[in-house]
Design a protein around this motif. Structure first.
Motif: not given
Length: 165
Positions: A100-105, A117-119, A149-150, A154-156
């Motif tokens: 999740i972190a790789d895509h930003g959240w 947003s954070s990675k 996702g930034e 793509s997910g919640l």
């Protein structure tokens, strides 16, 4: 000199080996069928308050594909989500899997971004924020979501924070 069985003993020995080989092939085949039928679980998000924590797989998405706006709105209205009690004087810790972190959240409060947003895989927010009208809180319960996702979502992952004390 060899020690091979002769006569009836040789036939029994070969039959036992053949049964073991067939059983091993059957067990491997059954294992592969079971694994093929399983879905890969989505990444996990965790909220920790004091010594209590709650973890969840994605409420919606979480499989790398962008979600449509209508799907997101339906997810934010989902009633069957995990709850955790929050003492407003405690910190609320958010943790996400590295995927999740790789895509930003982003942390959403009642559907609105609370932070940028954070990675990173971890963020801490004071518990009082989630019950403060200045941040859009209403009453003693707040819907908090983690949006993956930034650019596109793509997910919640959704949780309900209930005021304790």
């Amino acid at each position: 000199m060899t020690t091979l069985p002769r006569g009836a003993a040789a036939l029994t020995h070969r039959a036992a080996r053949r049964r073991r080989a067939v059983a091993a092939v059957g067990a491997v085949s059954a294992g592969l069928l079971v694994l093929a039928a399983c879905d890969k679980p989505t990444s996990m998000a965790t909220i920790t308050v004091g010594s209590s924590s709650v973890s969840s797989e994605a409420t919606c998405g979480g499989e790398g594909e962008a979600l449509k706006a209508a799907d997101l709105n339906a997810c934010l209205k989902d009633k069957g989500i995990d709850e955790i009690s929050v003492d407003p004087t405690e910190n609320v810790r958010f943790g996400v899997d590295p995927d999740i972190a790789d895509h930003g959240w982003t942390i959403l409060m009642n559907g609105q971004p609370l932070v940028e947003s954070s990675k990173k895989t971890y963020q801490v927010i004071p518990g009082s924020v989630f019950f403060n009208a200045q941040y859009g809180a209403q009453g003693d319960s707040t819907l908090v979501s983690i949006k993956e996702g930034e650019e596109e979502t793509s997910g919640l992952w959704s949780f309900r924070l209930k005021k304790d004390a």
